[in-house]
Write a protein that holds these residues in place. Structure first.
Motif, short mmCIF file in Angstrom:
data_model
loop_
_atom_site.label_atom_id
_atom_site.label_comp_id
_atom_site.label_asym_id
_atom_site.label_seq_id
_atom_site.Cartn_x
_atom_site.Cartn_y
_atom_site.Cartn_z
N ALA A 75 0.82 -1.21 0.00
CA ALA A 75 0.00 0.00 0.00
C ALA A 75 0.86 1.26 0.00
N ALA A 76 1.94 1.27 0.78
CA ALA A 76 2.81 2.45 0.85
C ALA A 76 3.53 2.66 -0.48
N THR A 77 4.04 1.59 -1.07
CA THR A 77 4.76 1.70 -2.33
C THR A 77 3.84 2.19 -3.44
N ALA A 78 2.56 1.76 -3.39
CA ALA A 78 1.61 2.13 -4.44
C ALA A 78 1.38 3.63 -4.52
N VAL A 79 1.55 4.35 -3.40
CA VAL A 79 1.35 5.81 -3.43
C VAL A 79 2.67 6.56 -3.54
N GLY A 80 3.77 5.82 -3.71
CA GLY A 80 5.04 6.47 -3.96
C GLY A 80 5.94 6.66 -2.74
N ILE A 81 5.60 6.04 -1.61
CA ILE A 81 6.44 6.14 -0.42
C ILE A 81 7.61 5.17 -0.55
N ARG A 82 8.80 5.63 -0.19
CA ARG A 82 9.99 4.77 -0.23
C ARG A 82 9.96 3.88 1.02
N ALA A 83 9.59 2.64 0.84
CA ALA A 83 9.37 1.75 1.98
C ALA A 83 10.02 0.40 1.75
N ALA A 84 10.30 -0.29 2.86
CA ALA A 84 10.89 -1.63 2.80
C ALA A 84 10.54 -2.37 4.07
N THR A 85 10.68 -3.69 4.02
CA THR A 85 10.54 -4.53 5.21
C THR A 85 11.87 -5.21 5.49
N LEU A 86 12.11 -5.49 6.74
CA LEU A 86 13.33 -6.20 7.14
C LEU A 86 12.88 -7.39 7.97
N GLY A 103 19.95 6.67 3.88
CA GLY A 103 18.85 7.62 4.03
C GLY A 103 17.87 7.58 2.89
N ASP A 104 17.74 6.40 2.27
CA ASP A 104 16.90 6.26 1.08
C ASP A 104 15.56 5.60 1.39
N LEU A 105 15.16 5.59 2.68
CA LEU A 105 13.88 4.99 3.07
C LEU A 105 13.05 5.98 3.88
N ASP A 106 11.79 6.10 3.53
CA ASP A 106 10.85 6.86 4.37
C ASP A 106 10.31 5.97 5.49
N LEU A 107 10.06 4.69 5.15
CA LEU A 107 9.46 3.75 6.09
C LEU A 107 10.26 2.45 6.11
N LEU A 108 10.47 1.91 7.30
CA LEU A 108 11.06 0.58 7.44
C LEU A 108 10.20 -0.21 8.41
N TYR A 109 9.62 -1.32 7.93
CA TYR A 109 8.76 -2.18 8.75
C TYR A 109 9.59 -3.32 9.34
N VAL A 110 9.48 -3.52 10.65
CA VAL A 110 10.19 -4.61 11.32
C VAL A 110 9.27 -5.25 12.36
#
Length: 587
Positions: A75-86, A103-110
């Motif tokens: 959902a985050a990627t679909a609106v253009g947010i720089r996001a990833a999961t670890l 510094g290339d991530l807006d969101l990091l899910y853990v």
């Protein structure tokens, strides 16, 4: 402080905040520590996603399940947010760590297990952080219904970064649990924002369990769209899935005992589907961020009102009309009391209180929603107009006298016989057994009137629910502590008498989400194709509400399309032309 409204419109496609979103975002942007209690579907994720775009650095989101993180990532990627999961299943962990350091991530899910480790803390020391967001924050509290010990270890992590703001989010926390969350996560008491627990788009219904597969099949026929059926055992999920498949709807089972590959495929099929029914144990759902679930059915009693609220809250997250139907039996309460007797003595009083609260919800002839909201500390004053009792689909009648007659018959026959035999005694139905036992000479023989015959079964359920009757090891009924007040005239008993069942022609929907607009269906088909091509569930493209707006307003340009709610710049560029073409083709 920067104005968040332009970002809200450009990135997310929303013209304004909903509910308390603005208050939460304002506190986060100001660097304040906050606990936000917002009902499911109120837009909790936006409260950290929007600041993550506006603030310098990475927002670390602690989320309890990998499947949930991956849904949120899509959902985050679909609106253009720089996001990833670890997570342990991600193959691009090295790439994600490199992006984090750069510094290339807006969101990091853990997950909390990773977030609480020293290695992760050392990794965060090498980058700039904008926010800690703790999702499903009730998991931090032993008072919560879904305690996770690793959530307790998040406090030390955040204390290592005292200047980074904190946002805890939950949909399910009573006053005691809220206070504990705030204490554990270092959030001041004046940092709580509680928006209320009401989900007005969900219609709550509760009825006695009869032939459960048939009852749920009727529910499915009346409600097109995806649905979740919660069963109490693994075997029951598979049996129900097999039975419900005969309705013609695609159906899957989900439980921890399935082969992991089959379980993952069933979950993925459900997430991507627009009409599938999944029969699952309660382990299913927390990891699903699927907004278009149209109904949730319980084939048995949930563990608590908190669990019921959270599980039913998986319906209608998109705000469209949805249904939550609980089917219960008196044996559910008997089993629950037996389980209470098996837990540690210090926990038993609390468990009995939770069970009594469920009993009040099931037994009430008044507004179901009022019972739910009062449990969470709210004080609703009016009937909701959207539960079975408020809609008048069932009637409460005073059955005190029938209850006393039934209890008397249980006593006179020696507290040895089951409900069916006691019913025969009350109705004066002679059998070889009643003749042999000499029960036809008792004063209770045949004392139930013809009008009371229909009340006997609901009365038995109510007496078992109230612990006025208990089932012994041989299946016979005996008195419980609730019997005496009824027999002495110190308590009354009312029961819900459901309306006579009317067979509904299969395929005739009654849910308010039904649509027969050809343009709407064409837009859904377009969305389905785009979702398949992109490898995402259809709702990630656009919600049904956005497609309905398209069908109603028929925008003829990108500029006009961008004015509809839910269409941000990224989605407009990616999908706008395809939907505009469908509208043009429809004339």
């Amino acid at each position: 402080m920067l104005d968040p409204l332009p970002i809200l419109s450009k990135v997310f496609g929303f013209p304004a905040f909903r509910g308390v979103q603005a208050d939460v975002v304002e506190r986060v942007l100001a660097g304040e520590r906050t606990l936000a209690v917002m009902p499911t579907g109120a837009g909790k994720s936006l409260c950290y996603q929007l600041p993550s775009v506006m603030l310098e650095g990475t927002c670390v989101v602690v989320s309890p399940l990998i499947a949930l993180m991956h849904d949120q990532l899509r959902a985050a990627t679909a609106v253009g947010i720089r996001a990833a999961t670890l997570t342990s299943v991600d193959e691009n962990r090295a790439e994600t760590i490199a992006r984090l350091k750069a510094g290339d991530l807006d969101l990091l899910y853990v997950a909390p297990e990773r977030a609480s480790g020293t290695h992760f803390r050392d990794l965060l020391m090498q980058t700039k952080l904008s926010l800690f967001a703790i999702d499903e924050a009730h998991c931090v509290s032993e008072w919560g219904h879904d305690f996770r010990p690793d959530y307790r270890l998040l406090g030390p992590l955040m204390e290592a970064f005292p200047e980074v703001p904190r946002l805890a989010l939950t949909a399910t926390a009573d006053a005691h649990t809220r206070a504990d969350i705030a204490k554990q996560l270092g959030i001041p008491t004046d940092g709580m924002i509680v928006s209320g627990f009401d989900r007005p788009n969900i219609r709550y219904s509760i009825s006695a369990r009869d032939t459960i597969a048939r009852q749920i099949a009727d529910l499915i026929a009346a409600n097109p769209g995806p649905g979740i059926v919660y069963a109490q055992t693994r075997a029951a999920t598979e049996k129900l899935a097999e039975q419900l498949a005969r309705t013609g709807r695609p159906t899957r089972a989900y439980h921890a005992g399935l082969d992991p590959a089959i379980r993952a495929r069933n979950q993925a099929d459900f997430v991507a589907s627009e009409d599938m029914v999944i029969c699952a144990t309660v382990a299913f759902g927390m990891g699903i961020d699927k907004p278009d679930v149209r109904f949730v059915a319980h084939a048995g009693l949930p563990k608590s009102i908190e669990a019921y609220y959270q599980e039913t809250g998986r319906a209608g997250r998109d705000g469209d009309p949805s249904v939550a139907h609980l089917f219960w039996g008196a044996e559910d309460f008997a089993r629950a009391r037996q389980r209470i007797g098996e837990v540690e003595p210090e926990r038993q009083a609390g468990e009995r209180t939770r069970l009594a609260a469920l009993g009040a919800l099931v037994e009430t002839g008044g507004c179901r929603r009022r019972i739910l909201l009062k449990h969470f500390g709210e004080n609703p004053t009016e009937d909701c107009g959207n539960c079975d009792n408020c809609l008048g689909s069932s009637d409460a009648v005073d059955a005190t006298e029938t209850a006393r007659k039934f209890l008397s018959a249980v006593f006179r026959t020696g507290q040895l016989f089951g409900a069916g035999y006691i019913e025969q005694v009350l109705l004066g139905q002679s059998t070889e057994r009643s003749l042999t036992n000499g029960h036809e000479a008792l004063s209770v023989w045949g004392i139930a009137t013809a009008d009371e015959a229909a009340l006997v079964k609901p009365v038995v359920r109510a007496l078992l629910l109230r612990d006025a009757l208990r089932t012994n090891a041989h299946g016979g009924l005996e008195f419980g502590p609730g019997a005496k007040p009824l027999l002495k005239g110190e308590a009354a008993l009312s029961v819900i008498v459901p309306p006579k069942r009317e067979r509904r022609r299969r395929g005739t929907p009654v849910a308010a989400n039904a649509a027969d607009n050809p343009l709407f269906e064409a837009l859904r088909a377009c969305r389905r194709d785009l979702a398949k091509e992109a490898g995402v569930p259809p709702y990630v493209i656009f919600h049904d509400s956005t497609l309905r707006d398209m069908a109603a307003q028929r925008p003829n340009s990108r500029a006009a399309l961008s004015l509809l709610s839910g269409i941000g710049a990224r989605k407009l560029d990616a999908y706008g032309d395809a939907f505009l073409q469908v509208i043009r083709d429809a004339g």
